[in-house]
Scaffold this motif. Sequence first.
Motif, PDB file in Angstrom:
ATOM      1  N   GLU A   1       0.857  -1.193   0.000  1.00 43.25           N
ATOM      2  CA  GLU A   1       0.000   0.000   0.000  1.00 43.25           C
ATOM      3  C   GLU A   1       0.888   1.236   0.000  1.00 43.25           C
ATOM      4  O   GLU A   1       1.838   1.328   0.783  1.00 43.25           O
ATOM      5  CB  GLU A   1      -0.923   0.016   1.222  1.00 43.25           C
ATOM      6  N   PRO A   2       0.613   2.208  -0.875  1.00 45.50           N
ATOM      7  CA  PRO A   2       1.450   3.416  -0.938  1.00 45.50           C
ATOM      8  C   PRO A   2       1.252   4.292   0.292  1.00 45.50           C
ATOM      9  O   PRO A   2       0.169   4.316   0.883  1.00 45.50           O
ATOM     10  CB  PRO A   2       0.960   4.121  -2.205  1.00 45.50           C
ATOM     11  N   ARG A   3       2.320   4.992   0.693  1.00 41.61           N
ATOM     12  CA  ARG A   3       2.196   6.003   1.734  1.00 41.61           C
ATOM     13  C   ARG A   3       2.870   7.277   1.233  1.00 41.61           C
ATOM     14  O   ARG A   3       3.289   7.335   0.085  1.00 41.61           O
ATOM     15  CB  ARG A   3       2.771   5.523   3.066  1.00 41.61           C
ATOM     16  N   ASP A   4       2.963   8.281   2.070  1.00 37.65           N
ATOM     17  CA  ASP A   4       3.507   9.560   1.620  1.00 37.65           C
ATOM     18  C   ASP A   4       4.944   9.409   1.129  1.00 37.65           C
ATOM     19  O   ASP A   4       5.744   8.674   1.708  1.00 37.65           O
ATOM     20  CB  ASP A   4       3.472  10.587   2.756  1.00 37.65           C
ATOM     21  N   MET A   5       5.259  10.151   0.086  1.00 36.55           N
ATOM     22  CA  MET A   5       6.612  10.150  -0.465  1.00 36.55           C
ATOM     23  C   MET A   5       7.487  11.097   0.357  1.00 36.55           C
ATOM     24  O   MET A   5       7.082  12.224   0.643  1.00 36.55           O
ATOM     25  CB  MET A   5       6.563  10.600  -1.925  1.00 36.55           C
ATOM     26  N   PRO A   6       8.685  10.673   0.767  1.00 35.31           N
ATOM     27  CA  PRO A   6       9.589  11.564   1.504  1.00 35.31           C
ATOM     28  C   PRO A   6       9.894  12.828   0.697  1.00 35.31           C
ATOM     29  O   PRO A   6      10.093  12.765  -0.514  1.00 35.31           O
ATOM     30  CB  PRO A   6      10.844  10.711   1.696  1.00 35.31           C
ATOM     31  N   ASP A   7       9.932  13.970   1.387  1.00 34.49           N
ATOM     32  CA  ASP A   7      10.190  15.242   0.709  1.00 34.49           C
ATOM     33  C   ASP A   7      11.604  15.287   0.125  1.00 34.49           C
ATOM     34  O   ASP A   7      12.555  14.766   0.715  1.00 34.49           O
ATOM     35  CB  ASP A   7      10.032  16.410   1.695  1.00 34.49           C
ATOM     36  N   GLY A   8      11.711  15.931  -1.023  1.00 30.07           N
ATOM     37  CA  GLY A   8      13.013  16.225  -1.606  1.00 30.07           C
ATOM     38  C   GLY A   8      13.767  15.042  -2.161  1.00 30.07           C
ATOM     39  O   GLY A   8      14.991  15.095  -2.306  1.00 30.07           O
ATOM     40  N   VAL A   9      13.065  13.949  -2.477  1.00 31.80           N
ATOM     41  CA  VAL A   9      13.733  12.746  -2.984  1.00 31.80           C
ATOM     42  C   VAL A   9      13.219  12.424  -4.383  1.00 31.80           C
ATOM     43  O   VAL A   9      12.011  12.365  -4.607  1.00 31.80           O
ATOM     44  CB  VAL A   9      13.500  11.540  -2.053  1.00 31.80           C
ATOM     45  N   SER A  10      14.143  12.216  -5.304  1.00 35.42           N
ATOM     46  CA  SER A  10      13.789  11.811  -6.663  1.00 35.42           C
ATOM     47  C   SER A  10      13.778  10.293  -6.760  1.00 35.42           C
ATOM     48  O   SER A  10      14.741   9.621  -6.363  1.00 35.42           O
ATOM     49  CB  SER A  10      14.804  12.377  -7.664  1.00 35.42           C
ATOM     50  N   ALA A  11      12.696   9.755  -7.297  1.00 34.41           N
ATOM     51  CA  ALA A  11      12.605   8.304  -7.478  1.00 34.41           C
ATOM     52  C   ALA A  11      13.706   7.807  -8.409  1.00 34.41           C
ATOM     53  O   ALA A  11      14.305   6.753  -8.182  1.00 34.41           O
ATOM     54  CB  ALA A  11      11.233   7.933  -8.033  1.00 34.41           C
TER      55      ALA A  11
ATOM     56  N   VAL B   1      16.480   1.321   4.707  1.00 30.47           N
ATOM     57  CA  VAL B   1      15.750   2.046   3.667  1.00 30.47           C
ATOM     58  C   VAL B   1      15.901   3.551   3.905  1.00 30.47           C
ATOM     59  O   VAL B   1      16.104   4.329   2.976  1.00 30.47           O
ATOM     60  CB  VAL B   1      14.270   1.633   3.653  1.00 30.47           C
ATOM     61  N   GLY B   2      15.865   3.964   5.174  1.00 29.43           N
ATOM     62  CA  GLY B   2      16.017   5.366   5.522  1.00 29.43           C
ATOM     63  C   GLY B   2      17.372   5.919   5.133  1.00 29.43           C
ATOM     64  O   GLY B   2      17.492   7.084   4.723  1.00 29.43           O
ATOM     65  N   ASP B   3      18.418   5.083   5.229  1.00 29.42           N
ATOM     66  CA  ASP B   3      19.751   5.508   4.809  1.00 29.42           C
ATOM     67  C   ASP B   3      19.782   5.803   3.309  1.00 29.42           C
ATOM     68  O   ASP B   3      20.357   6.809   2.866  1.00 29.42           O
ATOM     69  CB  ASP B   3      20.790   4.418   5.131  1.00 29.42           C
ATOM     70  N   PHE B   4      19.172   4.920   2.533  1.00 27.43           N
ATOM     71  CA  PHE B   4      19.143   5.137   1.082  1.00 27.43           C
ATOM     72  C   PHE B   4      18.337   6.388   0.732  1.00 27.43           C
ATOM     73  O   PHE B   4      18.701   7.142  -0.177  1.00 27.43           O
ATOM     74  CB  PHE B   4      18.563   3.913   0.370  1.00 27.43           C
ATOM     75  N   VAL B   5      17.240   6.615   1.463  1.00 28.74           N
ATOM     76  CA  VAL B   5      16.431   7.812   1.229  1.00 28.74           C
ATOM     77  C   VAL B   5      17.237   9.068   1.548  1.00 28.74           C
ATOM     78  O   VAL B   5      17.188  10.060   0.807  1.00 28.74           O
ATOM     79  CB  VAL B   5      15.135   7.761   2.061  1.00 28.74           C
ATOM     80  N   ALA B   6      17.994   9.033   2.634  1.00 28.13           N
ATOM     81  CA  ALA B   6      18.818  10.185   3.022  1.00 28.13           C
ATOM     82  C   ALA B   6      19.874  10.468   1.956  1.00 28.13           C
ATOM     83  O   ALA B   6      20.115  11.631   1.599  1.00 28.13           O
ATOM     84  CB  ALA B   6      19.477   9.930   4.371  1.00 28.13           C
ATOM     85  N   LEU B   7      20.507   9.425   1.444  1.00 28.29           N
ATOM     86  CA  LEU B   7      21.486   9.606   0.377  1.00 28.29           C
ATOM     87  C   LEU B   7      20.844  10.182  -0.878  1.00 28.29           C
ATOM     88  O   LEU B   7      21.377  11.109  -1.486  1.00 28.29           O
ATOM     89  CB  LEU B   7      22.109   8.252   0.021  1.00 28.29           C
ATOM     90  N   ALA B   8      19.698   9.653  -1.247  1.00 27.89           N
ATOM     91  CA  ALA B   8      19.002  10.117  -2.443  1.00 27.89           C
ATOM     92  C   ALA B   8      18.558  11.561  -2.283  1.00 27.89           C
ATOM     93  O   ALA B   8      18.568  12.325  -3.262  1.00 27.89           O
ATOM     94  CB  ALA B   8      17.802   9.223  -2.721  1.00 27.89           C
ATOM     95  N   ARG B   9      18.206  11.975  -1.082  1.00 32.78           N
ATOM     96  CA  ARG B   9      17.789  13.372  -0.846  1.00 32.78           C
ATOM     97  C   ARG B   9      18.945  14.331  -1.119  1.00 32.78           C
ATOM     98  O   ARG B   9      18.766  15.373  -1.736  1.00 32.78           O
ATOM     99  CB  ARG B   9      17.264  13.528   0.592  1.00 32.78           C
ATOM    100  N   VAL B  10      20.138  13.966  -0.654  1.00 36.20           N
ATOM    101  CA  VAL B  10      21.315  14.807  -0.887  1.00 36.20           C
ATOM    102  C   VAL B  10      21.586  14.909  -2.391  1.00 36.20           C
ATOM    103  O   VAL B  10      21.864  16.004  -2.917  1.00 36.20           O
ATOM    104  CB  VAL B  10      22.548  14.231  -0.158  1.00 36.20           C
ATOM    105  N   LEU B  11      21.495  13.794  -3.088  1.00 35.83           N
ATOM    106  CA  LEU B  11      21.810  13.768  -4.527  1.00 35.83           C
ATOM    107  C   LEU B  11      20.689  14.361  -5.365  1.00 35.83           C
ATOM    108  O   LEU B  11      20.912  14.687  -6.548  1.00 35.83           O
ATOM    109  CB  LEU B  11      22.087  12.330  -4.970  1.00 35.83           C
ATOM    110  N   SER B  12      19.504  14.511  -4.783  1.00 40.18           N
ATOM    111  CA  SER B  12      18.367  15.084  -5.523  1.00 40.18           C
ATOM    112  C   SER B  12      18.340  16.593  -5.427  1.00 40.18           C
ATOM    113  O   SER B  12      17.590  17.253  -6.165  1.00 40.18           O
ATOM    114  CB  SER B  12      17.045  14.518  -4.976  1.00 40.18           C
ATOM    115  N   ALA B  13      19.128  17.148  -4.513  1.00 45.86           N
ATOM    116  CA  ALA B  13      19.092  18.610  -4.279  1.00 45.86           C
ATOM    117  C   ALA B  13      19.636  19.383  -5.473  1.00 45.86           C
ATOM    118  O   ALA B  13      20.525  18.925  -6.173  1.00 45.86           O
ATOM    119  CB  ALA B  13      19.905  18.923  -3.026  1.00 45.86           C
TER     120      ALA B  13
END
Length: 274
Positions: free
Chosen positions: A204-214, A262-274
């Motif tokens: 089931e989908p939930r909210d997408m973390p802010d500032g992260v590119s899929a 999963v949170g670590d990967f999201v944090a990395l992706a947020r930095v690279l998405s900026a």
Amino acid sequence: MADLPPLREVIARHGLSASKALGQNFLFDEQLLDRIAAIPGDLAGRKVLEVGPGPGGLTRALLRAGAEVTAIEMDSRCLPALAELGEAFPGKLKVIQGDALKLDHAEIMGGEPFAVLSNLPYNVGTALFVRWLGGENWPPLWTSLTLMFQQEVAQRIAATPDNSAYGRLAVLAQWRSEAKMAMKVHRSAFTPPPKVMSAIVHVEPRDMPDGVSARVLERLTEAAFGQRRKMLRQSLKGVPGAVEALEQVGIDPQRRAETLSVGDFVALARVLSA
């Protein structure tokens, strides 16, 4: 409630047999099929997309549950059996012959929210799953995915870090969705029995973390788990800025991908998405 003949009778009458080339395995147990249809909750009046219905075992259960089903079937041999099912449930079943990997599912479903329930053909299951999980537009039109996989694949989807099954599928399934293994299905339930056990995954989908590119997250996980035996400082060298981003978020570059949450990967992706 339509009075339907047994599935085995329908298959025998139409001379159907499971195609290994199409990854088919038929389920005949009506009670089991009804249990699968019940996983996402009440389907009465809801739109449902089914991929690879075959002779219509799960389709029956979905229609019995009150769903409005759109089924994509590649195997023309199965179309007459599905047509009979459509006649038994007037206006409730639409069958499209084609390759689900090549069709626009949102367009097929009229741009309205829909649930996906499928005993996925083994040869396209993972590719379809990754497609449903991808894209920048979130939440998706699908409200839930209830999918049959080989048990090994299901375990990879629901896996947690420091587990041999944990990898790219787990991160893609869990970073903006809730994914769980809902039911195991013994190989003996199928005709012909596959060589491996199966399991139902419910997402089931939930909210997408802010500032992260899929797209960035997909690229990160592909690189990290593509060389999972290597330290991150090596496996992520091909992703511009990724090794530097490790330091920014406090991740030791000597770690391996399977140790990151999963949170670590999201944090990395947020930095690279900026």
